[in-house]
Design a protein around this motif. Structure first.
Motif, PDB file in Angstrom:
ATOM      1  N   ALA A  59      19.903  -2.705  69.496  1.00  0.00           N
ATOM      2  CA  ALA A  59      20.860  -3.069  70.538  1.00  0.00           C
ATOM      3  C   ALA A  59      20.861  -2.008  71.639  1.00  0.00           C
ATOM      4  O   ALA A  59      21.537  -0.993  71.537  1.00  0.00           O
ATOM      5  N   SER A  60      20.102  -2.246  72.704  1.00  0.00           N
ATOM      6  CA  SER A  60      20.058  -1.329  73.839  1.00  0.00           C
ATOM      7  C   SER A  60      21.167  -1.728  74.818  1.00  0.00           C
ATOM      8  O   SER A  60      21.237  -2.877  75.244  1.00  0.00           O
ATOM      9  N   ILE A  61      22.042  -0.776  75.164  1.00  0.00           N
ATOM     10  CA  ILE A  61      23.208  -1.077  76.003  1.00  0.00           C
ATOM     11  C   ILE A  61      23.078  -0.386  77.352  1.00  0.00           C
ATOM     12  O   ILE A  61      22.727   0.785  77.437  1.00  0.00           O
ATOM     13  N   SER A  62      23.393  -1.151  78.410  1.00  0.00           N
ATOM     14  CA  SER A  62      23.451  -0.592  79.758  1.00  0.00           C
ATOM     15  C   SER A  62      24.730  -1.098  80.431  1.00  0.00           C
ATOM     16  O   SER A  62      25.346  -2.066  79.973  1.00  0.00           O
ATOM     17  N   VAL A  63      25.116  -0.426  81.509  1.00  0.00           N
ATOM     18  CA  VAL A  63      26.357  -0.761  82.216  1.00  0.00           C
ATOM     19  C   VAL A  63      26.054  -0.897  83.695  1.00  0.00           C
ATOM     20  O   VAL A  63      25.361  -0.059  84.278  1.00  0.00           O
ATOM     21  N   GLY A  64      26.598  -1.945  84.320  1.00  0.00           N
ATOM     22  CA  GLY A  64      26.401  -2.182  85.748  1.00  0.00           C
ATOM     23  C   GLY A  64      27.369  -1.371  86.597  1.00  0.00           C
ATOM     24  O   GLY A  64      28.123  -0.521  86.092  1.00  0.00           O
ATOM     25  N   GLN A  65      27.352  -1.646  87.900  1.00  0.00           N
ATOM     26  CA  GLN A  65      28.235  -0.973  88.853  1.00  0.00           C
ATOM     27  C   GLN A  65      29.661  -1.500  88.742  1.00  0.00           C
ATOM     28  O   GLN A  65      29.879  -2.635  88.323  1.00  0.00           O
ATOM     29  N   VAL A  66      30.632  -0.705  89.154  1.00  0.00           N
ATOM     30  CA  VAL A  66      32.030  -1.126  89.164  1.00  0.00           C
ATOM     31  C   VAL A  66      32.229  -2.114  90.311  1.00  0.00           C
ATOM     32  O   VAL A  66      31.871  -1.838  91.454  1.00  0.00           O
ATOM     33  N   ASP A  67      32.787  -3.282  89.990  1.00  0.00           N
ATOM     34  CA  ASP A  67      33.185  -4.264  91.000  1.00  0.00           C
ATOM     35  C   ASP A  67      34.683  -4.139  91.197  1.00  0.00           C
ATOM     36  O   ASP A  67      35.428  -3.942  90.228  1.00  0.00           O
ATOM     37  N   ALA A  68      35.139  -4.269  92.448  1.00  0.00           N
ATOM     38  CA  ALA A  68      36.563  -4.111  92.745  1.00  0.00           C
ATOM     39  C   ALA A  68      37.087  -5.288  93.561  1.00  0.00           C
ATOM     40  O   ALA A  68      36.371  -5.850  94.385  1.00  0.00           O
ATOM     41  N   ALA A  69      38.355  -5.644  93.298  1.00  0.00           N
ATOM     42  CA  ALA A  69      39.023  -6.698  94.057  1.00  0.00           C
ATOM     43  C   ALA A  69      40.534  -6.537  93.927  1.00  0.00           C
ATOM     44  O   ALA A  69      41.071  -6.610  92.828  1.00  0.00           O
ATOM     45  N   LEU A  70      41.204  -6.280  95.043  1.00  0.00           N
ATOM     46  CA  LEU A  70      42.669  -6.237  95.100  1.00  0.00           C
ATOM     47  C   LEU A  70      43.304  -5.338  94.037  1.00  0.00           C
ATOM     48  O   LEU A  70      44.250  -5.721  93.364  1.00  0.00           O
ATOM     49  N   GLY A  71      42.757  -4.149  93.866  1.00  0.00           N
ATOM     50  CA  GLY A  71      43.322  -3.210  92.905  1.00  0.00           C
ATOM     51  C   GLY A  71      42.849  -3.412  91.481  1.00  0.00           C
ATOM     52  O   GLY A  71      43.283  -2.710  90.578  1.00  0.00           O
ATOM     53  N   HIS A  72      41.973  -4.375  91.267  1.00  0.00           N
ATOM     54  CA  HIS A  72      41.420  -4.635  89.940  1.00  0.00           C
ATOM     55  C   HIS A  72      39.962  -4.183  89.926  1.00  0.00           C
ATOM     56  O   HIS A  72      39.280  -4.212  90.936  1.00  0.00           O
ATOM     57  N   ARG A  73      39.477  -3.785  88.752  1.00  0.00           N
ATOM     58  CA  ARG A  73      38.114  -3.292  88.623  1.00  0.00           C
ATOM     59  C   ARG A  73      37.476  -3.883  87.359  1.00  0.00           C
ATOM     60  O   ARG A  73      38.181  -4.244  86.418  1.00  0.00           O
ATOM     61  N   ALA A  74      36.141  -3.934  87.362  1.00  0.00           N
ATOM     62  CA  ALA A  74      35.425  -4.392  86.171  1.00  0.00           C
ATOM     63  C   ALA A  74      33.989  -3.892  86.203  1.00  0.00           C
ATOM     64  O   ALA A  74      33.419  -3.662  87.275  1.00  0.00           O
ATOM     65  N   VAL A  75      33.419  -3.719  85.025  1.00  0.00           N
ATOM     66  CA  VAL A  75      31.994  -3.447  84.872  1.00  0.00           C
ATOM     67  C   VAL A  75      31.451  -4.429  83.842  1.00  0.00           C
ATOM     68  O   VAL A  75      32.168  -4.859  82.934  1.00  0.00           O
ATOM     69  N   VAL A  76      30.181  -4.763  84.015  1.00  0.00           N
ATOM     70  CA  VAL A  76      29.516  -5.634  83.054  1.00  0.00           C
ATOM     71  C   VAL A  76      28.670  -4.780  82.128  1.00  0.00           C
ATOM     72  O   VAL A  76      27.905  -3.929  82.576  1.00  0.00           O
ATOM     73  N   ILE A  77      28.842  -5.013  80.835  1.00  0.00           N
ATOM     74  CA  ILE A  77      28.037  -4.362  79.809  1.00  0.00           C
ATOM     75  C   ILE A  77      26.931  -5.340  79.438  1.00  0.00           C
ATOM     76  O   ILE A  77      27.192  -6.529  79.216  1.00  0.00           O
ATOM     77  N   LYS A  78      25.711  -4.829  79.359  1.00  0.00           N
ATOM     78  CA  LYS A  78      24.572  -5.672  78.985  1.00  0.00           C
ATOM     79  C   LYS A  78      23.950  -5.102  77.714  1.00  0.00           C
ATOM     80  O   LYS A  78      23.575  -3.930  77.672  1.00  0.00           O
ATOM     81  N   LEU A  79      23.864  -5.932  76.686  1.00  0.00           N
ATOM     82  CA  LEU A  79      23.238  -5.549  75.424  1.00  0.00           C
ATOM     83  C   LEU A  79      21.935  -6.330  75.317  1.00  0.00           C
ATOM     84  O   LEU A  79      21.936  -7.556  75.399  1.00  0.00           O
ATOM     85  N   THR A  80      20.822  -5.636  75.177  1.00  0.00           N
ATOM     86  CA  THR A  80      19.508  -6.276  75.097  1.00  0.00           C
ATOM     87  C   THR A  80      18.863  -5.976  73.749  1.00  0.00           C
ATOM     88  O   THR A  80      18.875  -4.829  73.295  1.00  0.00           O
ATOM     89  N   ASN A  81      18.308  -7.006  73.114  1.00  0.00           N
ATOM     90  CA  ASN A  81      17.582  -6.819  71.863  1.00  0.00           C
ATOM     91  C   ASN A  81      16.227  -6.219  72.193  1.00  0.00           C
ATOM     92  O   ASN A  81      15.380  -6.865  72.807  1.00  0.00           O
ATOM     93  N   CYS A  82      15.997  -4.990  71.767  1.00  0.00           N
ATOM     94  CA  CYS A  82      14.736  -4.305  72.064  1.00  0.00           C
ATOM     95  C   CYS A  82      13.820  -4.245  70.844  1.00  0.00           C
ATOM     96  O   CYS A  82      12.790  -3.578  70.882  1.00  0.00           O
ATOM     97  N   HIS A  83      14.178  -4.906  69.753  1.00  0.00           N
ATOM     98  CA  HIS A  83      13.336  -4.968  68.556  1.00  0.00           C
ATOM     99  C   HIS A  83      12.656  -6.319  68.467  1.00  0.00           C
ATOM    100  O   HIS A  83      13.020  -7.261  69.163  1.00  0.00           O
TER     101      HIS A  83
END
Length: 191
Positions: A59-83
């Motif tokens: 399970a290889s994990i990476s994280v995207g950039q922070v997205d913002a909207a009206l005082g709210h924030r989020a990031v997307v976590i991506k889990l990739t099967n590398c086996h």
């Protein structure tokens, strides 16, 4: 008072007071010296993401950039099967907010819907080599009067509580909410 006289007095006053960083000493303009290199603040080093590796779990994990909207924030976590085998993902990622010294912060972690992401709910996913699952981490930068603001510097993330986490630099300005919200792993986010 005559309008022309008033305008003339205001103009003269402006010329006398002057602006800028020059001052006259003995009739010669003198510039304010620039700050010395020792007084210039040095920027804080930006934490770097972990190197791309394929852990033993696959399970290889990476994280995207922070997205913002009206005082709210989020990031997307991506889990990739590398086996080469199939990787099963079910439920929610295991996420902990860390401060600049990588110490866990006191925050409430909830599962579900947020302003930034719709939670698809837990579903068992089977990922073949190279396939990915996504999840979102959301928070609000709400500040209540008289309370101390908080901000995290890293997210500690694992596929589940059974896996070893990876630490990613993510500035999380959680204000005074002390709360982050997670969505379940999914192939695509619901709209």
């Amino acid at each position: 008072m005559d309008r022309r006289l008033w305008v003339g007095l205001a103009g003269a006053l402006l010329l006398v007071t002057g602006c800028g960083t020059e001052s006259a000493v003995g009739g010669i303009p003198e510039r304010t010296p620039p700050p010395s290199e020792h007084s210039v603040p040095t920027p804080r080093p930006t934490p770097t993401p972990p190197p791309r590796t394929c852990p033993s779990t696959g399970a290889s994990i990476s994280v995207g950039q922070v997205d913002a909207a009206l005082g709210h924030r989020a990031v997307v976590i991506k889990l990739t099967n590398c086996h080469s085998g199939v990787l099963t993902v079910n439920g929610y990622p295991d996420v902990t907010l860390l401060d600049a010294k990588r110490r866990p912060m006191k925050v409430t972690v909830t599962h579900g819907l947020s302003y930034m992401a719709i939670d698809p709910g837990p579903t068992k996913l089977r990922l073949r080599k190279g396939e990915s699952a996504l999840a979102a981490v959301s928070w609000s930068n709400t500040v209540e009067a008289g309370e101390d603001k908080a901000a995290g510097t890293y997210l500690s993330i694992a596929r589940s509580t059974r896996d070893k986490p990876v630490v990613w630099p993510v500035d999380t300005d959680i204000g005074t909410t002390a709360k982050i919200t997670l969505t379940a792993w999914c192939l695509t986010f619901p709209t």
